[in-house]
Design a protein around this motif. Structure first.
Motif, PDB file in Angstrom:
ATOM      1  N   ASP A  56     -19.593   2.669   4.569  1.00 14.36           N
ATOM      2  CA  ASP A  56     -18.627   1.725   3.574  1.00 14.36           C
ATOM      3  C   ASP A  56     -17.431   1.309   4.232  1.00 14.36           C
ATOM      4  N   ARG A  57     -17.022   1.284   5.390  1.00 19.60           N
ATOM      5  CA  ARG A  57     -15.953   1.081   5.872  1.00 19.60           C
ATOM      6  C   ARG A  57     -15.861  -0.410   6.285  1.00 19.60           C
ATOM      7  N   TYR A  58     -17.136  -1.242   6.623  1.00 17.02           N
ATOM      8  CA  TYR A  58     -17.104  -2.531   6.857  1.00 17.02           C
ATOM      9  C   TYR A  58     -17.196  -3.360   5.655  1.00 17.02           C
ATOM     10  N   LEU A  59     -17.497  -2.707   4.617  1.00 11.83           N
ATOM     11  CA  LEU A  59     -17.661  -3.307   3.279  1.00 11.83           C
ATOM     12  C   LEU A  59     -16.224  -3.720   2.738  1.00 11.83           C
ATOM     13  N   TYR A  60     -15.183  -2.489   2.992  1.00 14.86           N
ATOM     14  CA  TYR A  60     -13.663  -3.087   2.817  1.00 14.86           C
ATOM     15  C   TYR A  60     -13.288  -3.684   3.511  1.00 14.86           C
ATOM     16  N   LEU A  61     -13.684  -3.912   4.997  1.00 12.13           N
ATOM     17  CA  LEU A  61     -13.299  -4.946   5.927  1.00 12.13           C
ATOM     18  C   LEU A  61     -13.743  -6.386   5.380  1.00 12.13           C
ATOM     19  N   GLY A  62     -14.999  -6.589   4.783  1.00 16.68           N
ATOM     20  CA  GLY A  62     -15.546  -7.783   4.435  1.00 16.68           C
ATOM     21  C   GLY A  62     -14.849  -8.230   3.337  1.00 16.68           C
ATOM     22  N   ALA A  63     -14.153  -7.134   2.366  1.00 18.07           N
ATOM     23  CA  ALA A  63     -13.658  -7.637   1.343  1.00 18.07           C
ATOM     24  C   ALA A  63     -11.936  -8.243   1.729  1.00 18.07           C
ATOM     25  N   LEU A  64     -11.292  -7.646   2.714  1.00 17.23           N
ATOM     26  CA  LEU A  64     -10.358  -8.151   3.119  1.00 17.23           C
ATOM     27  C   LEU A  64     -10.555  -9.574   3.950  1.00 17.23           C
ATOM     28  N   LEU A  65     -11.432  -9.611   4.551  1.00 18.25           N
ATOM     29  CA  LEU A  65     -11.715 -11.003   4.870  1.00 18.25           C
ATOM     30  C   LEU A  65     -12.207 -12.129   3.892  1.00 18.25           C
ATOM     31  N   MET A  69      -9.519 -15.641   3.523  1.00 17.30           N
ATOM     32  CA  MET A  69     -10.171 -16.771   3.685  1.00 17.30           C
ATOM     33  C   MET A  69      -9.836 -17.480   2.243  1.00 17.30           C
ATOM     34  N   ILE A  70      -9.681 -16.941   1.314  1.00 16.24           N
ATOM     35  CA  ILE A  70      -9.116 -17.568   0.011  1.00 16.24           C
ATOM     36  C   ILE A  70      -7.935 -18.006   0.117  1.00 16.24           C
ATOM     37  N   TYR A  71      -6.957 -16.937   0.435  1.00 15.00           N
ATOM     38  CA  TYR A  71      -5.594 -17.481   0.142  1.00 15.00           C
ATOM     39  C   TYR A  71      -4.838 -17.980   1.471  1.00 15.00           C
ATOM     40  N   ARG A  72      -5.548 -17.680   2.698  1.00 16.87           N
ATOM     41  CA  ARG A  72      -4.815 -17.877   4.026  1.00 16.87           C
ATOM     42  C   ARG A  72      -5.797 -18.104   5.018  1.00 16.87           C
ATOM     43  N   PRO A  73      -6.680 -19.467   5.074  1.00 15.45           N
ATOM     44  CA  PRO A  73      -7.622 -19.523   5.724  1.00 15.45           C
ATOM     45  C   PRO A  73      -7.265 -19.896   7.212  1.00 15.45           C
ATOM     46  N   GLN A  74      -5.890 -20.334   7.412  1.00 18.15           N
ATOM     47  CA  GLN A  74      -5.564 -20.541   8.688  1.00 18.15           C
ATOM     48  C   GLN A  74      -5.079 -19.311   9.579  1.00 18.15           C
ATOM     49  N   GLY A  75      -5.296 -18.174   8.880  1.00 19.85           N
ATOM     50  CA  GLY A  75      -4.969 -16.860   9.584  1.00 19.85           C
ATOM     51  C   GLY A  75      -3.591 -16.260   9.378  1.00 19.85           C
ATOM     52  N   ILE A  76      -3.290 -14.957   9.773  1.00 18.40           N
ATOM     53  CA  ILE A  76      -2.225 -14.325   9.646  1.00 18.40           C
ATOM     54  C   ILE A  76      -1.135 -14.989  10.514  1.00 18.40           C
ATOM     55  N   TRP A  77      -1.449 -15.314  11.613  1.00 19.50           N
ATOM     56  CA  TRP A  77      -0.251 -15.880  12.482  1.00 19.50           C
ATOM     57  C   TRP A  77      -0.792 -17.341  13.112  1.00 19.50           C
ATOM     58  N   PRO A  78      -1.199 -18.534  12.405  1.00 20.42           N
ATOM     59  CA  PRO A  78      -1.868 -19.499  12.617  1.00 20.42           C
ATOM     60  C   PRO A  78      -1.005 -20.504  13.844  1.00 20.42           C
ATOM     61  N   ILE A  95     -10.585 -15.561  13.721  1.00 19.76           N
ATOM     62  CA  ILE A  95     -10.325 -16.015  12.876  1.00 19.76           C
ATOM     63  C   ILE A  95      -9.310 -15.637  11.742  1.00 19.76           C
ATOM     64  N   PHE A  96      -9.476 -14.273  11.669  1.00 22.75           N
ATOM     65  CA  PHE A  96      -8.451 -13.518  10.858  1.00 22.75           C
ATOM     66  C   PHE A  96      -7.168 -13.531  11.358  1.00 22.75           C
ATOM     67  N   GLY A  97      -6.967 -13.447  12.549  1.00 23.15           N
ATOM     68  CA  GLY A  97      -5.553 -13.513  13.138  1.00 23.15           C
ATOM     69  C   GLY A  97      -4.930 -15.121  13.085  1.00 23.15           C
ATOM     70  N   ALA A 151     -13.461 -16.477  -7.550  1.00 23.28           N
ATOM     71  CA  ALA A 151     -13.783 -15.745  -6.469  1.00 23.28           C
ATOM     72  C   ALA A 151     -13.051 -14.223  -6.351  1.00 23.28           C
ATOM     73  N   MET A 152     -11.890 -14.161  -6.797  1.00 24.99           N
ATOM     74  CA  MET A 152     -11.542 -12.805  -7.092  1.00 24.99           C
ATOM     75  C   MET A 152     -12.152 -11.749  -8.179  1.00 24.99           C
ATOM     76  N   LEU A 153     -12.579 -12.655  -9.124  1.00 22.71           N
ATOM     77  CA  LEU A 153     -13.396 -11.809 -10.309  1.00 22.71           C
ATOM     78  C   LEU A 153     -14.520 -11.266  -9.309  1.00 22.71           C
ATOM     79  N   ALA A 154     -15.301 -12.068  -8.575  1.00 20.73           N
ATOM     80  CA  ALA A 154     -16.446 -11.648  -8.034  1.00 20.73           C
ATOM     81  C   ALA A 154     -16.181 -10.788  -6.940  1.00 20.73           C
ATOM     82  N   LEU A 155     -15.092 -10.638  -6.202  1.00 15.79           N
ATOM     83  CA  LEU A 155     -14.677  -9.889  -5.360  1.00 15.79           C
ATOM     84  C   LEU A 155     -14.336  -8.450  -6.049  1.00 15.79           C
TER      85      LEU A 155
END
Length: 456
Positions: free
Chosen positions: A405-414, A418-427, A373-375, A34-38
């Protein structure tokens, strides 16, 4: 005996081959792919701009130069840091936790200490929210009011529907439009005349009630729907509100919308105040309503209603079998969640003084869902952090990244989140526990697509 030994060797060799061929199916290496594709996606986003003369110019310039290797090194570095550097820390933390234990009254002391820490953090956050904005430039004060505070209020309401009741809503921003047009109506700025013209400040309770009714109207036809079907219906609800606002010229003003909506003013018991174009007074007003909503919703979460929402989110059939009135509580979730949109819509409309249907695109509903979802679904602090972080990021990139292109960076962050912390920043503690149990095969998580033990 020789046949048994031969069979045992065959089984062992087959198991060895299976381990060798299935190494890439381990979660660690799944995340690597997933990270390689990213990384490839980031290389395309940050690479050469395309031209109309050569369709493949952008792809060739982005994937054949050093930019690709830089992006891959960055994403693989993040993967390696997360997978290998964090493992010893977790091991040490587990050893310390096991060594300390909780003998005697240590658990009670821990709970009391956590409560004091929580209230201390809440007090510190409130002080910072009141003091820091006055030191910021005017541009960032405007961002705080027009985007961060407004969307934080909306995200708190959507958290009731998604995080607590488990109802997927893709049209939540439509309630914001209902609150905005309620303001325009009661201030006499629409083609139809109101029974009495009110100041926007006194429209707030009316807009809240209007959004409550709109939430009931949305919830009533969707009581038997779940999952994707419910999402489609809520999506259609947003489109209905948008098209009505755009085409009903004699009611909403059509594409022209409403203009010259008056500013907030307060005149009660000899106390007078009028809001101007300065964003700080609006910020303090929004902070007041956010704190009020957090207090009320926190009490609601731990009440009988909150427990019923949790039961519906976990398993609606089991909740109904145990006596929970799922119809009533789902309607309450839609209505109460929509109520915050009324406050946000009134304040936003009064500050800008102008609205039209294009202010309420479908993209905003999707973004609010991403903030929740992110939070961290079900966590009020997490929702606030998610809204603040994801609203701040495009503004911070404004001087460095092309607007398209701004929302592409936002999508990459999401994607990384979702790969490493699907429960969010402060679940929420409950959701964090569910995901952990699902990973260990001890139970299901509400966000998982299949049972933790795999498909039957």
């Amino acid at each position: 005996m020789s046949a048994v030994r031969s069979s045992t060797k065959d089984v062992a060799s087959a198991a060895s081959r299976l381990r060798r061929t299935a190494w890439y199916q381990q979660p660690r290496y799944t995340r690597l792919w997933a990270m390689l594709a990213l990384g490839v996606l980031l290389a395309l986003v940050t690479g050469e701009q395309g031209t109309t003369r050569d369709v493949f110019y952008s792809i060739e310039g982005s994937l054949l130069g050093p930019n690709l290797w830089v992006c891959l090194a960055l994403t693989v570095g993040v993967w390696a840091l997360r997978e290998f550097a964090a493992t010893p820390i977790k091991g040490v933390a587990g050893q310390v936790k096991a060594a300390v234990g909780r003998p005697g009254g240590a658990l009670r002391d821990r709970v009391q200490g956590d409560a004091r820490l929580r209230w201390g953090l809440i007090g510190l956050a409130l002080v910072l929210a009141l003091v820091v904005p006055s030191t910021l430039p005017r541009m960032w004060q405007t961002v705080l009011v027009d985007q961060i505070a407004i969307f934080a209020l909306l995200a708190i309401g959507l958290n009731v529907v998604i995080g607590w009741a488990g109802l997927l809503d893709l049209g939540f921003f439509a309630f914001f439009a209902v609150g905005a047009y309620s303001t325009a109506f009661w201030t006499g700025r629409l083609p139809i005349e109101p029974p009495v013209v009110l100041n926007p400040f006194w429209v707030i309770p009316i807009a809240v009630v209007t959004c409550l009714v709109a939430g009931l109207l949305l919830g009533a036809p969707t009581l038997r729907l779940r999952g994707d079907y419910l999402a489609i219906v809520t999506l259609g609800f947003h489109e209905i509100i948008y098209l009505v606002a755009k085409n009903a010229d004699g009611v909403t003003g059509g594409p022209q919308g409403a203009r010259l909506i008056p500013d907030f003013s307060f005149d009660f018991a000899g106390i007078q105040y009028k809001w101007s174009i300065d964003p700080l007074p609006y910020w303090y007003l929004l902070v007041f309503f956010i704190v009020l909503v957090i207090v009320l919703f926190s009490r609601l979460e731990h009440s009988r209603v909150g427990r019923a929402w949790t039961a519906i989110r976990e398993d609606e059939i089991a909740a109904a079998a145990n006596g929970v009135d799922t119809v009533r509580f789902k309607l309450m979730a839609f209505a109460i969640g929509a109520s915050t949109s009324g406050v946000a819509g009134v304040i936003f409309t009064s500050k800008y003084g102008y609205i039209n249907p294009e202010v309420f695109p479908l993209l905003q509903s999707i973004l609010i869902l991403a903030y929740v979802i992110f939070g961290g679904m079900g966590s009020i602090p997490g929702v606030l952090l998610g809204a603040a972080a994801l609203v701040w990021l495009p503004e911070a990139l404004k001087d460095y990244v092309d607007p398209s292109d701004r929302y592409l960076y936002l999508g990459a962050l999401l994607v990384i989140m979702m790969i490493y912390r699907p429960q969010g920043i402060w679940p929420s503690r409950r959701r964090q526990r569910e995901l952990k149990m699902a990973e260990e095969g001890l139970g299901d998580a509400d966000a998982m697509s299949e049972p933790a033990g795999g498909k039957a």
